[in-house]
Write a protein that holds these residues in place. Structure first.
Motif, PDB file in Angstrom:
ATOM      1  N   ARG A  14      37.650  35.259  37.892  1.00 38.12           N
ATOM      2  CA  ARG A  14      36.986  36.973  38.107  1.00 38.12           C
ATOM      3  C   ARG A  14      38.740  37.260  37.192  1.00 38.12           C
ATOM      4  N   ILE A  15      39.552  36.864  37.310  1.00 37.96           N
ATOM      5  CA  ILE A  15      40.763  36.874  36.975  1.00 37.96           C
ATOM      6  C   ILE A  15      40.688  36.186  34.860  1.00 37.96           C
ATOM      7  N   TYR A  16      40.219  34.777  35.496  1.00 38.14           N
ATOM      8  CA  TYR A  16      40.516  34.046  34.790  1.00 38.14           C
ATOM      9  C   TYR A  16      39.917  34.924  33.111  1.00 38.14           C
ATOM     10  N   VAL A  17      38.482  35.270  33.217  1.00 37.08           N
ATOM     11  CA  VAL A  17      37.267  35.553  31.803  1.00 37.08           C
ATOM     12  C   VAL A  17      37.914  37.425  32.017  1.00 37.08           C
ATOM     13  N   LEU A  18      39.093  37.816  32.584  1.00 35.98           N
ATOM     14  CA  LEU A  18      39.345  39.124  31.997  1.00 35.98           C
ATOM     15  C   LEU A  18      39.375  40.283  32.725  1.00 35.98           C
ATOM     16  N   ALA A  19      38.320  39.777  33.852  1.00 40.35           N
ATOM     17  CA  ALA A  19      36.749  40.914  34.709  1.00 40.35           C
ATOM     18  C   ALA A  19      37.853  41.588  35.043  1.00 40.35           C
ATOM     19  N   HIS A  20      39.155  41.442  36.037  1.00 39.64           N
ATOM     20  CA  HIS A  20      39.579  42.109  36.641  1.00 39.64           C
ATOM     21  C   HIS A  20      41.122  41.968  37.110  1.00 39.64           C
ATOM     22  N   TRP A  21      42.191  42.595  37.267  1.00 38.60           N
ATOM     23  CA  TRP A  21      43.209  42.887  37.167  1.00 38.60           C
ATOM     24  C   TRP A  21      43.664  41.842  38.704  1.00 38.60           C
ATOM     25  N   THR A  22      44.964  41.227  38.731  1.00 42.88           N
ATOM     26  CA  THR A  22      45.265  39.657  39.988  1.00 42.88           C
ATOM     27  C   THR A  22      45.126  40.983  41.045  1.00 42.88           C
ATOM     28  N   SER A  23      46.015  42.106  41.416  1.00 37.59           N
ATOM     29  CA  SER A  23      45.422  42.786  42.357  1.00 37.59           C
ATOM     30  C   SER A  23      43.953  43.684  43.186  1.00 37.59           C
ATOM     31  N   ASP A  24      43.370  43.175  41.863  1.00 35.97           N
ATOM     32  CA  ASP A  24      41.962  43.713  42.412  1.00 35.97           C
ATOM     33  C   ASP A  24      41.277  42.591  43.294  1.00 35.97           C
ATOM     34  N   VAL A  25      41.789  41.107  42.493  1.00 31.87           N
ATOM     35  CA  VAL A  25      40.748  40.245  43.056  1.00 31.87           C
ATOM     36  C   VAL A  25      41.739  40.183  44.662  1.00 31.87           C
ATOM     37  N   VAL A  26      42.621  39.731  45.005  1.00 29.66           N
ATOM     38  CA  VAL A  26      43.906  40.161  45.733  1.00 29.66           C
ATOM     39  C   VAL A  26      43.331  41.083  47.178  1.00 29.66           C
ATOM     40  N   ALA A  27      43.246  41.805  46.942  1.00 30.79           N
ATOM     41  CA  ALA A  27      42.406  43.221  47.318  1.00 30.79           C
ATOM     42  C   ALA A  27      40.967  43.066  47.991  1.00 30.79           C
ATOM     43  N   GLY A  28      40.385  42.395  46.605  1.00 30.51           N
ATOM     44  CA  GLY A  28      38.874  42.091  47.521  1.00 30.51           C
ATOM     45  C   GLY A  28      38.900  40.950  48.458  1.00 30.51           C
ATOM     46  N   PHE A  29      39.571  39.906  48.291  1.00 34.60           N
ATOM     47  CA  PHE A  29      39.068  38.962  48.847  1.00 34.60           C
ATOM     48  C   PHE A  29      40.071  39.356  50.404  1.00 34.60           C
ATOM     49  N   ALA A  30      41.125  39.640  50.662  1.00 36.33           N
ATOM     50  CA  ALA A  30      41.587  40.280  51.793  1.00 36.33           C
ATOM     51  C   ALA A  30      40.701  41.105  52.431  1.00 36.33           C
ATOM     52  N   SER A  31      39.956  42.330  51.522  1.00 33.34           N
ATOM     53  CA  SER A  31      38.655  42.844  52.421  1.00 33.34           C
ATOM     54  C   SER A  31      37.828  42.410  53.123  1.00 33.34           C
ATOM     55  N   GLY A  32      37.595  41.118  52.581  1.00 30.72           N
ATOM     56  CA  GLY A  32      36.338  40.279  52.425  1.00 30.72           C
ATOM     57  C   GLY A  32      36.614  39.910  53.835  1.00 30.72           C
ATOM     58  N   PHE A  33      37.750  39.020  53.423  1.00 27.31           N
ATOM     59  CA  PHE A  33      37.849  38.217  54.969  1.00 27.31           C
ATOM     60  C   PHE A  33      37.929  38.720  55.844  1.00 27.31           C
ATOM     61  N   LEU A  34      38.717  40.554  55.932  1.00 31.12           N
ATOM     62  CA  LEU A  34      39.615  41.322  57.507  1.00 31.12           C
ATOM     63  C   LEU A  34      37.985  41.591  57.687  1.00 31.12           C
ATOM     64  N   ILE A  35      37.168  41.738  57.018  1.00 31.85           N
ATOM     65  CA  ILE A  35      35.005  42.813  57.047  1.00 31.85           C
ATOM     66  C   ILE A  35      34.750  41.145  58.057  1.00 31.85           C
ATOM     67  N   GLY A  36      34.805  40.263  57.764  1.00 28.69           N
ATOM     68  CA  GLY A  36      34.151  39.174  58.299  1.00 28.69           C
ATOM     69  C   GLY A  36      34.575  38.250  59.944  1.00 28.69           C
ATOM     70  N   ALA A  37      36.644  38.507  59.730  1.00 29.65           N
ATOM     71  CA  ALA A  37      36.517  38.776  60.965  1.00 29.65           C
ATOM     72  C   ALA A  37      36.433  39.638  61.599  1.00 29.65           C
ATOM     73  N   CYS A  38      36.323  40.595  61.677  1.00 24.84           N
ATOM     74  CA  CYS A  38      36.085  41.986  62.211  1.00 24.84           C
ATOM     75  C   CYS A  38      34.959  41.875  62.812  1.00 24.84           C
ATOM     76  N   ARG A  39      33.582  41.292  61.942  1.00 18.51           N
ATOM     77  CA  ARG A  39      32.066  41.686  62.640  1.00 18.51           C
ATOM     78  C   ARG A  39      32.098  40.214  63.129  1.00 18.51           C
ATOM     79  N   SER A  40      33.071  39.289  63.618  1.00 24.75           N
ATOM     80  CA  SER A  40      32.853  38.046  64.454  1.00 24.75           C
ATOM     81  C   SER A  40      33.645  38.273  65.374  1.00 24.75           C
ATOM     82  N   CYS A  41      34.716  38.679  65.477  1.00 23.22           N
ATOM     83  CA  CYS A  41      35.155  39.553  66.837  1.00 23.22           C
ATOM     84  C   CYS A  41      33.953  40.782  67.432  1.00 23.22           C
ATOM     85  N   ALA A  42      33.913  41.298  67.072  1.00 23.86           N
ATOM     86  CA  ALA A  42      32.499  42.359  67.221  1.00 23.86           C
ATOM     87  C   ALA A  42      30.983  42.081  67.738  1.00 23.86           C
TER      88      ALA A  42
END
Length: 100
Positions: free
Chosen positions: A46-74
């Motif tokens: 997503r960064i390589y093809v200039l579709a997003h800023w690096t911060s967009d990708v880092v925040a997206g990955f972290a958010s997705g990981f956190l949501i997945g982890a919360c779901r597993s805990c729930a």
């Protein structure tokens, strides 16, 4: 850096890949490593093809990981709660079996 004014924050692709990586954390080692590598690779494209800023990708990955982890805990907490409560009422919870 894409430099486009209306790029999305956070990256939806990276968010999905973060959630997938979170779910893969319970896989056996070779499958987990492959899934993590693929998830990070797709996110970096997503960064390589200039579709997003690096911060967009880092925040997206972290958010997705956190949501997945919360779901597993729930789900784990729900299974424990149902198991502890079922003997008190003599009721069997079918969801306990499905979530294993």
């Amino acid at each position: 850096m894409s430099g486009r004014a209306n790029d999305g924050f956070p990256s939806g692709h990276a968010m999905h890949m973060g959630a997938l990586a979170s779910a893969a954390s319970s896989f056996d080692r070779p499958y987990r490593e492959f899934t993590w590598t693929a998830s990070v690779g797709v996110s970096l494209t997503r960064i390589y093809v200039l579709a997003h800023w690096t911060s967009d990708v880092v925040a997206g990955f972290a958010s997705g990981f956190l949501i997945g982890a919360c779901r597993s805990c729930a789900v784990s907490g729900l299974k424990i709660f149902q198991r502890e409560r079922s003997h008190l009422r003599g009721v069997s919870f079918p969801l306990t079996e499905d979530c294993r």
